[in-house]
Design an enzyme around this catalytic site. Structure first.
Site, PDB file in Angstrom:
ATOM      1  N   GLU A  48      41.802  36.948  43.159  1.00 26.60           N
ATOM      2  CA  GLU A  48      41.722  38.182  42.360  1.00 26.60           C
ATOM      3  C   GLU A  48      42.433  39.321  43.086  1.00 26.60           C
ATOM      4  OE1 GLU A  48      37.677  39.227  41.557  1.00 26.60           O
ATOM      5  OE2 GLU A  48      37.170  37.171  40.990  1.00 26.60           O
ATOM      6  N   ASP A  52      45.680  41.096  41.488  1.00 22.67           N
ATOM      7  CA  ASP A  52      45.675  42.521  41.157  1.00 22.67           C
ATOM      8  C   ASP A  52      46.976  43.176  41.616  1.00 22.67           C
ATOM      9  OD1 ASP A  52      44.216  45.125  40.469  1.00 22.67           O
ATOM     10  OD2 ASP A  52      44.661  45.430  42.579  1.00 22.67           O
ATOM     11  N   ASN A 121      38.596  39.686  35.967  1.00 24.71           N
ATOM     12  CA  ASN A 121      38.738  39.053  37.276  1.00 24.71           C
ATOM     13  C   ASN A 121      39.402  37.686  37.159  1.00 24.71           C
ATOM     14  OD1 ASN A 121      37.479  41.254  38.438  1.00 24.71           O
ATOM     15  ND2 ASN A 121      35.475  40.282  38.563  1.00 24.71           N
ATOM     16  N   GLU A 124      43.217  38.125  36.750  1.00 26.11           N
ATOM     17  CA  GLU A 124      43.860  38.474  38.018  1.00 26.11           C
ATOM     18  C   GLU A 124      43.909  37.278  38.958  1.00 26.11           C
ATOM     19  OE1 GLU A 124      42.863  43.248  38.265  1.00 26.11           O
ATOM     20  OE2 GLU A 124      41.605  41.832  39.372  1.00 26.11           O
TER      21      GLU A 124
END
Length: 231
Positions: A48, A52, A121, A124
């Site tokens: 994650e 991101d 989440n 990502e």
């Protein structure tokens, strides 16, 4: 009982084939699932974190090329609208990835907010896995088609009071507003945020809400109503 993962179905949705499918399985593994099934070697949290950054880079590049005359401030706030949890939730929904999430039975996803967080989440983490497996190009090929077209992105810059305030202060004062968030409780005792917005060190507006994002919007709206005669 552990669940099986239909790797081919996910690869079809992503239009990407993993050389290391283990990365995809890790991306699908919510921390709560690993808690219930210790045999799951790793959960998605590190992916994650990476995903991101990948998402932020691709969206930044896309906006930079799409709007060559847009200043840094509006590029930044527009990017924020395209990489936040709600946006990532929508991307997950568009690709129908949520059904593949490995999540513990005890994890509460009944609330809409909980589902948004878990799906954001997941998106990502999958991007992080794709990046590690194939590099930036396949990650870009997944992200860009999910983004709104140019005509749909333009209203995002002005609908949000924060964006409008930023545009106003940049045009009139050549500065950006800054926000300060303080803990706050509503009359019924629910926790929330008291946000103050400052321009050139002066307090322009305040907002009170259960989420920091909403409190920031309210503060920006108050600032606009006080200082921008057009609003």
């Amino acid at each position: 009982m552990q669940h099986t993962v239909d790797i081919q179905a996910i690869e079809s949705k992503l239009n990407f084939t993993f050389s290391h499918p283990r990365l995809l399985i890790t991306a699908l593994t919510h921390p709560s699932y690993r808690n219930e099934f210790p045999s799951a070697e790793e959960d998605s949290e590190r992916l994650e974190f990476l995903g991101d950054a990948v998402l932020g880079l691709v969206v930044t590049e896309h906006l930079f090329l799409l709007f060559p005359a847009l200043n840094e401030g509006l590029l930044s706030t527009t990017r924020a609208a395209l990489v936040n949890a709600e946006a990532c939730f929508e991307y997950t929904q568009k690709l129908s990835l949520g059904e593949h999430l490995l999540i513990g039975r005890g994890e509460k996803m009944q609330s809409h907010r909980g589902k948004i967080s878990a799906y954001a989440n997941l998106f990502e983490a999958i991007l992080g896995a794709v990046y590690l497996d194939g590099g930036l190009s396949p990650a870009r090929q997944i992200i860009v088609p999910l983004l709104p077209d140019k005509e749909s992105i333009l209203p995002l810059m002005l609908v949000n009071p924060k964006n409008r305030l930023q545009q106003f202060t940049q045009q009139t004062l050549k500065v950006l507003p800054s926000y300060k968030a303080l803990p706050w409780k509503s009359e019924d005792g629910s926790p929330g945020y008291h946000v103050q917005v400052f321009v050139n060190g002066d307090l322009w507006g305040e907002g009170f809400a259960g989420s920091k994002k909403e409190a920031e919007k309210l503060a920006a709206k108050q600032a606009l109503s006080t200082h921008d005669n057009k609003n």
